[in-house]
Enzyme design. Structure first.
Site, PDB file in Angstrom:
ATOM      1  N   ARG A   1       0.820  -1.223   0.000  1.00  0.00           N
ATOM      2  CA  ARG A   1       0.000   0.000   0.000  1.00  0.00           C
ATOM      3  C   ARG A   1       0.848   1.264   0.000  1.00  0.00           C
ATOM      4  O   ARG A   1       0.452   2.275  -0.587  1.00  0.00           O
ATOM      5  CB  ARG A   1      -0.967  -0.006   1.178  1.00  0.00           C
ATOM      6  CG  ARG A   1      -2.092  -0.989   0.908  1.00  0.00           C
ATOM      7  CD  ARG A   1      -3.171  -0.890   1.927  1.00  0.00           C
ATOM      8  NE  ARG A   1      -4.332  -1.614   1.458  1.00  0.00           N
ATOM      9  CZ  ARG A   1      -5.186  -2.245   2.232  1.00  0.00           C
ATOM     10  NH1 ARG A   1      -5.015  -2.267   3.539  1.00  0.00           N
ATOM     11  NH2 ARG A   1      -6.229  -2.864   1.731  1.00  0.00           N
TER      12      ARG A   1
ATOM     13  N   LYS B   1     -20.078 -15.746   1.579  1.00  0.00           N
ATOM     14  CA  LYS B   1     -21.509 -15.495   1.787  1.00  0.00           C
ATOM     15  C   LYS B   1     -22.258 -14.968   0.578  1.00  0.00           C
ATOM     16  O   LYS B   1     -21.800 -14.044  -0.081  1.00  0.00           O
ATOM     17  CB  LYS B   1     -21.662 -14.464   2.905  1.00  0.00           C
ATOM     18  CG  LYS B   1     -21.334 -14.985   4.268  1.00  0.00           C
ATOM     19  CD  LYS B   1     -21.774 -13.941   5.260  1.00  0.00           C
ATOM     20  CE  LYS B   1     -21.376 -14.269   6.669  1.00  0.00           C
ATOM     21  NZ  LYS B   1     -21.373 -13.031   7.461  1.00  0.00           N
TER      22      LYS B   1
ATOM     23  N   GLY C   1      -9.585  -7.546  -1.854  1.00  0.00           N
ATOM     24  CA  GLY C   1      -9.777  -8.475  -0.746  1.00  0.00           C
ATOM     25  C   GLY C   1      -9.125  -9.831  -0.980  1.00  0.00           C
ATOM     26  O   GLY C   1      -7.961  -9.914  -1.366  1.00  0.00           O
TER      27      GLY C   1
ATOM     28  N   GLY D   1     -14.409  -3.841  -0.513  1.00  0.00           N
ATOM     29  CA  GLY D   1     -15.751  -3.320  -0.235  1.00  0.00           C
ATOM     30  C   GLY D   1     -16.148  -2.232  -1.218  1.00  0.00           C
ATOM     31  O   GLY D   1     -17.266  -2.230  -1.745  1.00  0.00           O
TER      32      GLY D   1
HETATM   33  P1  AMP Z   1     -15.271 -13.441   1.177  1.00  0.00           P
HETATM   34  O1  AMP Z   1     -14.633 -12.589   2.223  1.00  0.00           O
HETATM   35  O2  AMP Z   1     -16.748 -13.469   1.229  1.00  0.00           O
HETATM   36  O3  AMP Z   1     -14.709 -13.196  -0.201  1.00  0.00           O
HETATM   37  O4  AMP Z   1     -14.883 -14.939   1.574  1.00  0.00           O
HETATM   38  C1  AMP Z   1     -13.580 -15.409   1.486  1.00  0.00           C
HETATM   39  C2  AMP Z   1     -13.427 -16.605   2.344  1.00  0.00           C
HETATM   40  O5  AMP Z   1     -14.329 -17.612   1.937  1.00  0.00           O
HETATM   41  C3  AMP Z   1     -12.050 -17.202   2.267  1.00  0.00           C
HETATM   42  O6  AMP Z   1     -11.420 -17.070   3.507  1.00  0.00           O
HETATM   43  C4  AMP Z   1     -12.295 -18.660   1.927  1.00  0.00           C
HETATM   44  O7  AMP Z   1     -11.515 -19.547   2.691  1.00  0.00           O
HETATM   45  C5  AMP Z   1     -13.754 -18.857   2.262  1.00  0.00           C
HETATM   46  N1  AMP Z   1     -14.359 -19.935   1.473  1.00  0.00           N
HETATM   47  C6  AMP Z   1     -14.344 -20.089   0.148  1.00  0.00           C
HETATM   48  N2  AMP Z   1     -14.955 -21.221  -0.205  1.00  0.00           N
HETATM   49  C7  AMP Z   1     -15.370 -21.819   0.920  1.00  0.00           C
HETATM   50  C8  AMP Z   1     -16.068 -23.024   1.208  1.00  0.00           C
HETATM   51  N3  AMP Z   1     -16.457 -23.841   0.231  1.00  0.00           N
HETATM   52  N4  AMP Z   1     -16.340 -23.301   2.511  1.00  0.00           N
HETATM   53  C9  AMP Z   1     -15.948 -22.479   3.496  1.00  0.00           C
HETATM   54  N5  AMP Z   1     -15.294 -21.319   3.287  1.00  0.00           N
HETATM   55  C10 AMP Z   1     -15.004 -20.992   2.014  1.00  0.00           C
END
Ligand code: AMP
Length: 399
Positions: free
Chosen positions: A36, A197, A354, A377
């Site tokens: 950064r 999510k 991210g 974000g």
């Molecule tokens: P996000 O912050 O929503 O982009 O989520 C990223 C996180 O989702 C990462 O730390 C991944 O390890 C987790 N992730 C991705 N696929 C899976 C899965 N099938 N089950 C559990 N966690 C997951």
């Protein structure tokens, strides 16, 4: 609407207050990743070369309005002093006499970094008093902190009420790439979504149904969609309260002629751990209780590669699996490689910050894409079609 940038204003002899993103990871007072800081250099150096005095503002971590030494920007000032050819001064206050004295002693071509903006309670509340105070220190505001553009804070948005605010080079690049994807993407426009999510990404998906041609869904969020379609997902991460929303998205996509591509197989295990027993199953056969899907399977990788191969614009946000653990990182790696490949053929690829940016970095592919966003974000909110306060506050160009 086009925004004014540092190139559009006269900077000679001016006092420039610049909001940058120095939110670097620290361990025992040492910077563990200076990406950064490096990213902010081009705008800082440009402004210095033009003969301005630079006052830098940044947040670091979440000190919640309190002066906590572990969130001090002092290590950043020290590092910046080593990297830049100019003198870099640091004041361990965010306002007051010490700050004002340092500003008045600053010469053209010199830099002053003041303490963490979030040591002030008013920063995240966009307190007008605080914004007015920071504005009083300078003639022009430069906004180069895209990562906070989705937040209306005093140091990026409030300050622009009192002095003109122009974009730095990082901000300009982010706006150009992301706005083009939102407003005028070259087709086929393929979006790849993953991560934990569905609920975080509903807004984005709904907006994408208006202009994307294909949406590929991996990560844990795929299981909410698959369950909504009646598949057995075992103990995979599912948002039970979002099953209806997932179904609705699939119906809307059909009605709008947007192809939603869901995984046909998954890599499963009983624990999220390295070295545990894992298997590949077809989603038509389903996942047994006690097992959870942690990555997309090889057939899905082929399917996704095929759907990526003719893309002219790609936006990727969210890993395809638990990429932090090598056993479950294959899907994310292969998808990242496929995006890098099609980028070489002229596709514009945007990695949405991210975790996807971290994954691209992990696989040594970060330089293979058209643009890796610095704001997870902020880039998601832009893709949702929202107006970001930290962009709206930048002065518009008059034609
Ligand atoms: P996000 O912050 O929503 O982009 O989520 C990223 C996180 O989702 C990462 O730390 C991944 O390890 C987790 N992730 C991705 N696929 C899976 C899965 N099938 N089950 C559990 N966690 C997951």
């Amino acid at each position: 609407m086009e925004k004014l940038t540092v190139k559009d204003v006269d900077l000679k002899g001016k006092k420039v207050i610049m909001r940058v993103d120095f939110n670097v990871p620290l361990k025992d007072g040492k910077i563990t990743d200076e990406t950064r800081i490096k990213a902010a250099l081009s705008t800082i150096e440009y402004v210095l070369e033009k003969g301005a005095k630079v006052i830098l503002l940044s947040h670091l971590g979440r000190p919640k309005g309190e002066k906590k030494p572990e969130f001090s920007l002092k290590p950043v000032a020290d590092r910046l002093n080593e990297i830049l050819n100019s003198n870099v001064y640091f004041v361990d206050e965010t306002r007051g006499e010490k700050v004002e004295k340092a500003v008045s002693e600053l010469k053209d071509g010199e830099v002053l970094l003041i303490e963490n903006t979030r040591f002030e309670k008013g920063e995240t509340k966009n307190d007008p008093e605080l914004a007015k105070y920071w504005a009083s220190l300078a003639d022009i505001h430069v906004n180069d902190a895209f990562g906070t553009a989705h937040r209306a804070h005093a140091s990026n948005v409030g300050i622009a009420e009192y002095i003109p605010s122009v974009a730095g080079f990082l901000m300009k690049k982010e706006i150009e790439f992301l706005k083009k994807a939102v407003e005028n993407p070259e087709k086929p426009y393929v979006v790849i979504l993953g991560g934990a999510k569905v609920s975080d990404k509903i807004g984005v998906i709904n907006n994408l149904l208006n202009n994307a041609d294909r949406i590929l869904i991996g990560g844990a969020m795929m299981f909410t969609f698959l369950k909504a379609l009646g598949k057995k997902v075992g103990s995979s991460l599912v948002e039970e309260d979002k099953l209806d929303v997932a179904k609705e998205i699939l119906d809307n996509a059909k009605a709008k002629g947007v192809e939603i591509v869901l995984p046909v197989d998954a890599v499963i295990a009983q624990k999220i751990e390295a070295g545990v027993e894992k298997k590949t199953v077809k989603m038509d056969d389903g996942i047994s209780e006690g097992w959870m899907g942690l990555d997309i399977g090889p057939e899905t990788v082929s399917l996704f590669k095929d759907k990526i191969s003719d893309a002219k614009t790609i936006v990727w946000n969210g890993p395809m699996g638990v990429f932090e653990i090598d056993d479950f990182s294959e899907g994310t790696k292969e998808v990242a490689k496929a995006i890098a490949e099609v980028t070489k053929k002229g596709c514009t690829s945007i990695i949405g910050g991210g975790d996807s940016a971290a994954a691209a970095e992990k696989f040594g592919l970060a330089n293979e894409f058209s643009h890796v966003s610095t704001g997870g974000g902020a880039s998601l909110e832009l893709l949702e079609g929202k107006e970001l306060p930290g962009i709206a506050s930048i002065t518009e160009k008059k034609n």
